[in-house]
Design a protein around this motif. Structure first.
Motif, PDB file in Angstrom:
ATOM      1  N   TYR A  25       0.832  -1.207   0.000  1.00  0.00           N
ATOM      2  CA  TYR A  25       0.000   0.000   0.000  1.00  0.00           C
ATOM      3  C   TYR A  25       0.866   1.255   0.000  1.00  0.00           C
ATOM      4  O   TYR A  25       0.711   2.132  -0.825  1.00  0.00           O
ATOM      5  CB  TYR A  25      -0.929  -0.053   1.209  1.00  0.00           C
ATOM      6  CG  TYR A  25      -1.882   1.094   1.335  1.00  0.00           C
ATOM      7  CD1 TYR A  25      -2.675   1.497   0.270  1.00  0.00           C
ATOM      8  CD2 TYR A  25      -2.015   1.776   2.538  1.00  0.00           C
ATOM      9  CE1 TYR A  25      -3.561   2.547   0.398  1.00  0.00           C
ATOM     10  CE2 TYR A  25      -2.907   2.818   2.675  1.00  0.00           C
ATOM     11  CZ  TYR A  25      -3.676   3.209   1.606  1.00  0.00           C
ATOM     12  OH  TYR A  25      -4.561   4.245   1.723  1.00  0.00           O
ATOM     13  N   LEU A  75      -1.985  -3.861   2.649  1.00  0.00           N
ATOM     14  CA  LEU A  75      -3.411  -4.059   2.852  1.00  0.00           C
ATOM     15  C   LEU A  75      -3.693  -5.547   2.819  1.00  0.00           C
ATOM     16  O   LEU A  75      -3.320  -6.231   1.859  1.00  0.00           O
ATOM     17  CB  LEU A  75      -4.230  -3.370   1.750  1.00  0.00           C
ATOM     18  CG  LEU A  75      -4.204  -1.854   1.721  1.00  0.00           C
ATOM     19  CD1 LEU A  75      -5.003  -1.346   0.522  1.00  0.00           C
ATOM     20  CD2 LEU A  75      -4.765  -1.280   3.012  1.00  0.00           C
ATOM     21  N   PRO A  77      -5.318  -2.134   6.777  1.00  0.00           N
ATOM     22  CA  PRO A  77      -3.913  -1.742   6.637  1.00  0.00           C
ATOM     23  C   PRO A  77      -3.106  -2.240   7.826  1.00  0.00           C
ATOM     24  O   PRO A  77      -3.554  -2.178   8.972  1.00  0.00           O
ATOM     25  CB  PRO A  77      -3.970  -0.208   6.612  1.00  0.00           C
ATOM     26  CG  PRO A  77      -5.216   0.135   7.346  1.00  0.00           C
ATOM     27  CD  PRO A  77      -6.173  -1.010   7.161  1.00  0.00           C
TER      28      PRO A  77
END
Length: 67
Positions: free
Chosen positions: A6, A18, A24
């Motif tokens: 990410y 992710l 996340p």
């Protein structure tokens, strides 16, 4: 476990991935270095190794996902 890169900061060698559910999870330089990577681009599929409970995962390894 698989994830998608990410964010990545080449100066600190840290960033976030992710998970497939959109969560996340940050990683530090030690996890990045353990995978032997030199660069990571957002959107790349990666393999990660984690430890700890689901609500506070800690990534210990980030490497490229290969088939």
């Amino acid at each position: 476990m698989q994830a998608t890169a990410y964010t990545y900061d080449p100066e600190s060698r840290s960033g976030q991935v992710l998970l497939d559910d959109g969560t996340p999870v940050p990683f530090d330089a030690a996890a990045f270095d353990a995978g032997g990577l030199r660069l990571l681009r957002p959107g790349q599929r990666v393999r990660i190794e984690v430890e700890g409970p689901k609500d506070s995962l800690r990534i210990t390894l980030v490497t490229l996902q290969t088939l």
